[in-house]
Design an enzyme around this catalytic site. Structure first.
Site, PDB file in Angstrom:
ATOM      1  N   GLY A  73       0.845  -1.092   0.086  1.00  0.00           N
ATOM      2  CA  GLY A  73       0.136   0.132  -0.049  1.00  0.00           C
ATOM      3  C   GLY A  73       0.906   1.198  -0.053  1.00  0.00           C
ATOM      4  N   ALA A  74       0.560   2.383   0.415  1.00  0.00           N
ATOM      5  CA  ALA A  74       1.345   3.324   0.451  1.00  0.00           C
ATOM      6  C   ALA A  74       2.442   3.414   1.294  1.00  0.00           C
ATOM      7  CB  ALA A  74       0.459   4.658   1.017  1.00  0.00           C
TER       8      ALA A  74
ATOM      9  N   ASN B 190      -0.556   0.294  11.971  1.00  0.00           N
ATOM     10  CA  ASN B 190      -1.241   0.967  13.080  1.00  0.00           C
ATOM     11  C   ASN B 190      -1.867  -0.067  14.001  1.00  0.00           C
ATOM     12  OD1 ASN B 190      -0.692   3.926  12.489  1.00  0.00           O
ATOM     13  ND2 ASN B 190      -2.744   4.025  11.419  1.00  0.00           N
TER      14      ASN B 190
ATOM     15  N   ALA C  53       3.060   8.766   3.632  1.00  0.00           N
ATOM     16  CA  ALA C  53       2.973   8.330   2.366  1.00  0.00           C
ATOM     17  C   ALA C  53       1.842   8.352   1.849  1.00  0.00           C
ATOM     18  CB  ALA C  53       3.588   7.193   2.352  1.00  0.00           C
TER      19      ALA C  53
ATOM     20  N   LYS D  90       1.967   5.605  20.024  1.00  0.00           N
ATOM     21  CA  LYS D  90       1.377   5.831  18.851  1.00  0.00           C
ATOM     22  C   LYS D  90      -0.103   5.536  18.902  1.00  0.00           C
ATOM     23  CE  LYS D  90       1.209   6.502  14.281  1.00  0.00           C
ATOM     24  NZ  LYS D  90       1.311   5.551  13.352  1.00  0.00           N
TER      25      LYS D  90
ATOM     26  N   ASN E  20      -7.427  16.382   9.707  1.00  0.00           N
ATOM     27  CA  ASN E  20      -6.781  16.364  11.234  1.00  0.00           C
ATOM     28  C   ASN E  20      -6.925  17.653  11.869  1.00  0.00           C
ATOM     29  OD1 ASN E  20      -6.359  13.521  10.674  1.00  0.00           O
ATOM     30  ND2 ASN E  20      -4.066  14.019  10.445  1.00  0.00           N
TER      31      ASN E  20
HETATM   32  O1  PAF Z   1      -3.390   6.782  11.124  1.00  0.00           O
HETATM   33  C1  PAF Z   1      -3.009   8.126  10.729  1.00  0.00           C
HETATM   34  O2  PAF Z   1      -3.505   8.789   9.758  1.00  0.00           O
HETATM   35  C2  PAF Z   1      -1.694   8.662  11.289  1.00  0.00           C
HETATM   36  O3  PAF Z   1      -1.226   7.573  12.152  1.00  0.00           O
HETATM   37  C3  PAF Z   1      -2.111   9.846  12.139  1.00  0.00           C
HETATM   38  C4  PAF Z   1      -0.886   9.974  13.072  1.00  0.00           C
HETATM   39  C5  PAF Z   1      -3.128   9.905  12.885  1.00  0.00           C
HETATM   40  C6  PAF Z   1      -1.856  11.167  11.437  1.00  0.00           C
HETATM   41  O4  PAF Z   1      -2.923  10.953  10.282  1.00  0.00           O
END
Ligand code: PAF
Length: 317
Positions: free
Chosen positions: A29-30, A117, A143, A198, A216
């Site tokens: 992916g990205a 994530n 990315a 994170k 965001n």
């Molecule tokens: O998941 C995401 O998009 C990124 O981890 C974050 C830090 C929230 C920035 O958009």
């Protein structure tokens, strides 16, 4: 360089040799495509493994202005069998279904490096992978896959890698392999702390930006920012029980810094909802709720956000 792991004990020598490493990226992916391009640029033998078995080759160009296009073999069993490093960049919820079918093809010495994530996906398959050296990573590089052939490196970042198991702990040499490809890299034996931090940031930003379908940056508006702070208060209680030393004020300040640094970006969960895809909620807020329950902590705001995203997923999918 199939004998890379046989050299684990001599890894410091291996470094000086500066030899190319055989790397397969599972899930281009990205983020996976970004690493594929940089690792190939640094001279490593990189191949890709995708969901579809159709293309045998894929070319990617890194940033629109970059004339050099990178060509990769795709779903090539031979490359997979001989890879020293399997770099797994699929989303947390895809880890099990993407990786388990490939395990019989791998050498036990192949290093597994996970980057996604959220938390919990690797624990779920631990029994299947623990005979490999296993590493985890988290990155702040930005990315964007602009088209199926173009990757935009939207922001320079920092990557933390660290061991998941004892044999992973012998792979610190990977820090240099990656550092020469896409700096900066930090080796952190206590990677869980970085992953929790994170996760905390993702709990505060991702569900709210998905529910409000906003960038965001909009989370800095006072009414929504109140919600961000309430999420952080609950997350902080869980972090304390997990022995993650981070003052609540520092957590809130870091979340607000990320909001401002990425103000023009849409979060990954925002994009997943927008494109009607399954989200990472079970491995972000869902993981937090599991841990909160184990510690007997009440987290009503995060529960509400979790349920709202699950509802959105149900309606969208
Ligand atoms: O998941 C995401 O998009 C990124 O981890 C974050 C830090 C929230 C920035 O958009």
């Amino acid at each position: 360089m199939f004998f890379l792991v046989n050299l684990l004990h001599f890894s410091h020598y291996f470094f000086f040799l500066d030899l190319p490493v055989n790397i397969t990226i599972l899930g281009p992916g990205a983020v996976g495509s970004l690493w594929a391009c940089y690792l190939q640029k640094a001279g490593h033998n990189v191949s890709l493994w995708t969901r579809s078995s159709t293309p045998s080759e894929l070319s990617l160009s890194l940033n629109a202005k970059d004339n050099s296009s990178h060509s990769f073999s795709c779903n090539d069993k031979d490359s997979l069998i001989h890879c020293d490093l399997l770099f797994i960049t699929v989303k947390a919820w895809q880890v099990e279904s993407a990786l388990l079918p490939l395990l019989p093809l791998l050498s036990q010495e192949t290093i597994l490096l996970f980057m996604h994530n959220g938390m919990g996906a690797i624990d779920a398959i631990k029994a299947h992978i623990n005979h490999h050296p296993v590493l985890q990573a988290t990155t702040t590089h930005g990315a964007l896959k602009e088209s199926s052939h173009t990757i935009k490196h939207t922001g320079m970042g920092h990557t933390v890698i660290g061991p998941f198991n004892a044999s992973g702990n012998q792979c610190q040499f990977l820090q240099n392999v990656l550092e020469h490809s896409l700096p900066s890299i930090e080796w952190n034996p206590g990677i869980d702390i970085a992953l929790w931090k994170k996760l905390a940031i993702n709990c505060a930003i991702n569900p709210l930006t998905a529910i409000h379908q906003c960038k965001n940056g909009q989370l800095s508006q006072p009414d929504i920012n109140q919600d961000v702070i309430h999420v952080c208060t609950e997350v902080h209680q869980v972090l304390q029980k997990e022995d993650i030393e981070w003052e609540e004020i520092e957590l809130v300040s870091m979340v607000n810094q990320v909001i401002s640094a990425t103000s023009e970006n849409y979060s990954s969960m925002n994009r997943d909802c927008f494109h009607k895809r399954k989200t990472e909620i079970d491995f972000i807020t869902g993981y937090l709720l599991q841990k909160a329950k184990q510690h007997g902590i009440s987290t009503p705001i995060n529960e509400t956000l979790y349920n709202q995203i699950k509802q959105l997923e149900e309606n969208l999918l």
